[in-house]
Design a protein around this motif. Structure first.
Motif, PDB file in Angstrom:
ATOM      1  N   THR A   1     109.213   8.943   4.888  1.00 15.37           N
ATOM      2  CA  THR A   1     108.974   9.583   6.238  1.00 15.37           C
ATOM      3  C   THR A   1     108.872   8.553   7.593  1.00 15.37           C
ATOM      4  O   THR A   1     108.647   8.796   8.543  1.00 15.37           O
ATOM      5  CB  THR A   1     107.495  10.447   6.396  1.00 15.37           C
ATOM      6  OG1 THR A   1     106.758   9.562   5.493  1.00 15.37           O
ATOM      7  CG2 THR A   1     107.884  11.768   5.280  1.00 15.37           C
TER       8      THR A   1
ATOM      9  N   THR B   1     103.181   0.043   5.942  1.00 15.10           N
ATOM     10  CA  THR B   1     103.459   1.342   5.073  1.00 15.10           C
ATOM     11  C   THR B   1     102.714   2.543   5.963  1.00 15.10           C
ATOM     12  O   THR B   1     101.987   2.311   6.922  1.00 15.10           O
ATOM     13  CB  THR B   1     102.470   1.140   3.914  1.00 15.10           C
ATOM     14  OG1 THR B   1     100.940   1.084   4.280  1.00 15.10           O
ATOM     15  CG2 THR B   1     102.964   0.108   3.067  1.00 15.10           C
TER      16      THR B   1
ATOM     17  N   SER C   1     101.242  -1.678  -2.143  1.00 15.47           N
ATOM     18  CA  SER C   1     101.104  -1.483  -3.597  1.00 15.47           C
ATOM     19  C   SER C   1     102.564  -1.302  -4.202  1.00 15.47           C
ATOM     20  O   SER C   1     102.846  -1.599  -5.285  1.00 15.47           O
ATOM     21  CB  SER C   1     100.313  -0.257  -3.800  1.00 15.47           C
ATOM     22  OG  SER C   1     100.743   1.118  -3.181  1.00 15.47           O
TER      23      SER C   1
ATOM     24  N   ARG D   1      98.079  -1.310   3.445  1.00 14.96           N
ATOM     25  CA  ARG D   1      96.464  -1.424   3.207  1.00 14.96           C
ATOM     26  C   ARG D   1      95.662  -2.719   2.993  1.00 14.96           C
ATOM     27  O   ARG D   1      94.540  -2.660   3.330  1.00 14.96           O
ATOM     28  CB  ARG D   1      96.075   0.087   2.487  1.00 14.96           C
ATOM     29  CG  ARG D   1      94.859   0.253   2.660  1.00 14.96           C
ATOM     30  CD  ARG D   1      94.526   1.857   2.490  1.00 14.96           C
ATOM     31  NE  ARG D   1      95.248   2.309   1.591  1.00 14.96           N
ATOM     32  CZ  ARG D   1      95.344   3.594   1.142  1.00 14.96           C
ATOM     33  NH1 ARG D   1      94.987   4.655   2.071  1.00 14.96           N
ATOM     34  NH2 ARG D   1      96.317   4.168   0.349  1.00 14.96           N
TER      35      ARG D   1
HETATM   36  C1  LIG Z   1     105.235  13.303   1.464  1.00 16.80           C
HETATM   37  C2  LIG Z   1     104.752  11.625   1.655  1.00 16.80           C
HETATM   38  C3  LIG Z   1     105.503  10.877   2.590  1.00 16.80           C
HETATM   39  C4  LIG Z   1     104.956   9.515   2.505  1.00 16.80           C
HETATM   40  N1  LIG Z   1     105.864   8.721   3.108  1.00 16.80           N
HETATM   41  C5  LIG Z   1     105.592   7.379   3.377  1.00 16.80           C
HETATM   42  C6  LIG Z   1     106.177   6.426   3.849  1.00 16.80           C
HETATM   43  O1  LIG Z   1     107.395   6.910   4.357  1.00 16.80           O
HETATM   44  N2  LIG Z   1     105.911   5.100   3.891  1.00 16.80           N
HETATM   45  C7  LIG Z   1     104.847   4.731   3.352  1.00 16.80           C
HETATM   46  O2  LIG Z   1     104.583   3.435   3.335  1.00 16.80           O
HETATM   47  N3  LIG Z   1     104.021   5.473   2.434  1.00 16.80           N
HETATM   48  C8  LIG Z   1     104.388   6.975   2.458  1.00 16.80           C
HETATM   49  N4  LIG Z   1     103.524   7.783   1.735  1.00 16.80           N
HETATM   50  C9  LIG Z   1     102.336   7.250   1.274  1.00 16.80           C
HETATM   51  C10 LIG Z   1     102.324   6.526  -0.125  1.00 16.80           C
HETATM   52  O3  LIG Z   1     102.273   7.562  -1.062  1.00 16.80           O
HETATM   53  C11 LIG Z   1     101.599   5.310  -0.191  1.00 16.80           C
HETATM   54  O4  LIG Z   1      99.973   6.069  -0.066  1.00 16.80           O
HETATM   55  C12 LIG Z   1     101.235   4.339   0.660  1.00 16.80           C
HETATM   56  O5  LIG Z   1     102.891   3.714   0.945  1.00 16.80           O
HETATM   57  C13 LIG Z   1     100.303   3.198   0.144  1.00 16.80           C
HETATM   58  O6  LIG Z   1     100.584   2.100   1.125  1.00 16.80           O
HETATM   59  P1  LIG Z   1      99.913   0.765   0.950  1.00 16.80           P
HETATM   60  O7  LIG Z   1     100.577   0.048  -0.238  1.00 16.80           O
HETATM   61  O8  LIG Z   1      99.754   0.122   2.247  1.00 16.80           O
HETATM   62  O9  LIG Z   1      98.415   1.082   0.275  1.00 16.80           O
HETATM   63  P2  LIG Z   1      97.812   0.805  -0.980  1.00 16.80           P
HETATM   64  O10 LIG Z   1      98.783   1.677  -2.079  1.00 16.80           O
HETATM   65  O11 LIG Z   1      96.184   1.108  -0.935  1.00 16.80           O
HETATM   66  O12 LIG Z   1      98.028  -0.237  -1.514  1.00 16.80           O
HETATM   67  C14 LIG Z   1      97.125  -1.519  -1.030  1.00 16.80           C
HETATM   68  C15 LIG Z   1      97.565  -2.796  -1.757  1.00 16.80           C
HETATM   69  O13 LIG Z   1      97.180  -3.932  -1.237  1.00 16.80           O
HETATM   70  C16 LIG Z   1      96.595  -4.954  -2.291  1.00 16.80           C
HETATM   71  N5  LIG Z   1      95.705  -5.692  -1.895  1.00 16.80           N
HETATM   72  C17 LIG Z   1      94.109  -5.307  -1.273  1.00 16.80           C
HETATM   73  N6  LIG Z   1      93.658  -6.622  -0.914  1.00 16.80           N
HETATM   74  C18 LIG Z   1      94.406  -7.349  -0.854  1.00 16.80           C
HETATM   75  C19 LIG Z   1      94.281  -8.797  -0.760  1.00 16.80           C
HETATM   76  N7  LIG Z   1      93.303  -9.459  -0.107  1.00 16.80           N
HETATM   77  N8  LIG Z   1      95.448  -9.667  -1.033  1.00 16.80           N
HETATM   78  C20 LIG Z   1      96.681  -9.145  -1.314  1.00 16.80           C
HETATM   79  N9  LIG Z   1      96.605  -7.708  -1.771  1.00 16.80           N
HETATM   80  C21 LIG Z   1      95.759  -6.917  -1.641  1.00 16.80           C
HETATM   81  C22 LIG Z   1      96.098  -3.906  -3.462  1.00 16.80           C
HETATM   82  O14 LIG Z   1      96.227  -4.339  -4.768  1.00 16.80           O
HETATM   83  C23 LIG Z   1      97.168  -2.774  -3.266  1.00 16.80           C
HETATM   84  O15 LIG Z   1      98.240  -2.815  -4.195  1.00 16.80           O
HETATM   85  C24 LIG Z   1     104.127   9.059   1.668  1.00 16.80           C
HETATM   86  C25 LIG Z   1     103.329   9.814   0.692  1.00 16.80           C
HETATM   87  C26 LIG Z   1     103.560  11.317   0.672  1.00 16.80           C
HETATM   88  C27 LIG Z   1     102.877  12.311  -0.197  1.00 16.80           C
END
Ligand SMILES: Cc1cc2nc3c(=O)[nH]c(=O)nc-3n(C[C@H](O)[C@H](O)[C@H](O)COP(=O)(O)OP(=O)(O)OC[C@H]3O[C@@H](n4cnc5c(N)ncnc54)[C@H](O)[C@@H]3O)c2cc1C
Length: 349
Positions: free
Chosen positions: A281, A263, A296, A237
């Motif tokens: 998933t 993700t 994250s 994200r």
């Molecule tokens: C039942 C269930 C199943 C799930 N299955 C999966 C799955 O299979 N796969 C999965 O991935 N998730 C899954 N999730 C979701 C999971 O819980 C997280 O919400 C998801 O992985 C978060 O994705 P993310 O790291 O992209 O986003 P975020 O958690 O929002 O992290 C974004 C990161 O980007 C960093 N960032 C922002 N801007 C910048 C920048 N300019 N430069 C550098 N870094 C930056 C932030 O510091 C943050 O750490 C599931 C959730 C549930 C409840």
């Protein structure tokens, strides 16, 4: 939760004779291999062959579909395991899409033979669909998604989204196993095998099938397959939108010849196709190199990539949990770091 000991079915012992494991000289493994229309055996199935070889018993492979004979010839040429002694082909287009309704009776027909004490399949969409059905029909507990074989009756499998590992001892006469492909290397080409190719006993249930294949919508890509790629660039994200995802992740992946992953947050936000999702998933990957951009490190994502050999994380939050599993961490803005990294890698090509 998965029981520590699988149940042994008295009814099946009657049907299949007394326990053959008592006499391991008679034990054999039946491995189901998936192949493409051009007769190429799936990488995940070659991992299943590796797992079957680790059990240490003679192996019979089962290939089904209109390309089964072609795949069998290919397998005979490439070998893959010295234990491979028999290749069964079910050359029937009814098996082309591996409907569980069709493949299950086919595999069960062979499993009737008492020497087949183990059935192994990759934990692919096909494996996930046929194994529970086989378990239900045989009244045996399948042992799903194993990551390690301790001995011919003891297996390790992840539970709680990979946060714990269960060691399962199985006392059933027949062990129905699916393997996590990323945990077993694909069987490499070896010397041509002397394995005999023969027709699999056909099941009469094929003609009674009540399901119909309507079509498929495949994402075509020249990139390595995400599930078996040796390098994966994954976006989260933190990339903020689809445009940044395409502008930063794609060139970096190109410079390394890597597959692209994401993700769930990135997929749900529309940055990329959901076939790229890695995690609990999504797909489970274990490449030599995994680079996570703006991720994250939620446990559900880690469940799909934490077995990668080298993990690199780029995140502007130094407290991000992904740094706990990363071998190399770059704290900073991905919008600055990624273009610079891509440029340097492209220069070194
Ligand atoms: C039942 C269930 C199943 C799930 N299955 C999966 C799955 O299979 N796969 C999965 O991935 N998730 C899954 N999730 C979701 C999971 O819980 C997280 O919400 C998801 O992985 C978060 O994705 P993310 O790291 O992209 O986003 P975020 O958690 O929002 O992290 C974004 C990161 O980007 C960093 N960032 C922002 N801007 C910048 C920048 N300019 N430069 C550098 N870094 C930056 C932030 O510091 C943050 O750490 C599931 C959730 C549930 C409840």
């Amino acid at each position: 939760m998965f029981p520590a000991f699988c149940r042994s079915s008295a009814a099946l012992r009657v049907k299949y004779g007394t326990s053959v494991l008592a006499n391991s000289r008679l034990a054999s493994t039946l491995v189901f291999l998936e192949s493409s229309k051009d007769g190429k055996i799936a990488q995940s199935s070659m991992s299943a062959l590796t797992a079957a070889a680790q059990l240490g018993f003679p192996i019979a492979a089962l290939l089904a579909g209109s390309s089964a004979s072609k795949a069998a010839e290919e397998l005979k040429k490439t070998g893959g395991s010295a234990l491979l002694q028999q290749i069964y082909v079910a050359n029937n287009e009814a098996y082309d899409h591996y409907f569980a309704e069709n493949v299950t009776p086919l595999a069960l027909e062979l499993l009737k033979e008492p020497e087949y004490t183990h059935f192994v399949v990759a934990s692919s969409a096909v494996g996930k669909s046929i194994l529970p059905r086989m378990g239900a029909l045989l009244d045996f507990q399948p042992i799903c998604d194993i990551t390690k074989i301790v001995d011919s009756a003891t297996f390790v499998r992840p539970i709680y989204a990979g946060n714990a590992l269960a060691t399962v001892k199985c006392l059933q006469d027949k062990k129905l196993i699916s393997i996590r492909a990323s945990s077993f290397p694909a069987a490499a080409a070896s010397e041509a095998t002397n394995a005999a190719i023969s027709e699999a006993p056909q099941s009469s249930q094929v003609s009674e099938l009540t399901v119909k294949w309507e079509g498929e919508n495949l994402v075509k890509s020249a990139r390595p397959d995400l599930g078996s790629a040796s390098k994966v660039i994954s976006g989260g994200r933190g990339l903020k939108n689809k445009e940044t995802f395409d502008n930063l992740v794609t060139p970096l992946a190109d410079s390394l010849g890597a597959a692209i992953g994401a993700t769930r947050a990135a997929v749900d936000s529309g940055f990329c196709d959901n076939s790229l999702q890695i995690g609990q998933t999504g797909k489970v990957v274990a490449p030599d190199l995994y680079i996570g951009l703006g991720i994250s490190g939620a446990i559900q994502h880690l469940a799909g990539m934490k077995d990668s050999k080298v993990i690199v994380a780029i995140n502007n939050d130094q407290e991000a949990p992904i740094f706990q599993v990363a071998d190399y961490g770059l704290v900073g803005d991905l919008n600055e770091i990624v273009p610079e990294l891509t440029e340097k890698l492209s220069q070194n090509k």
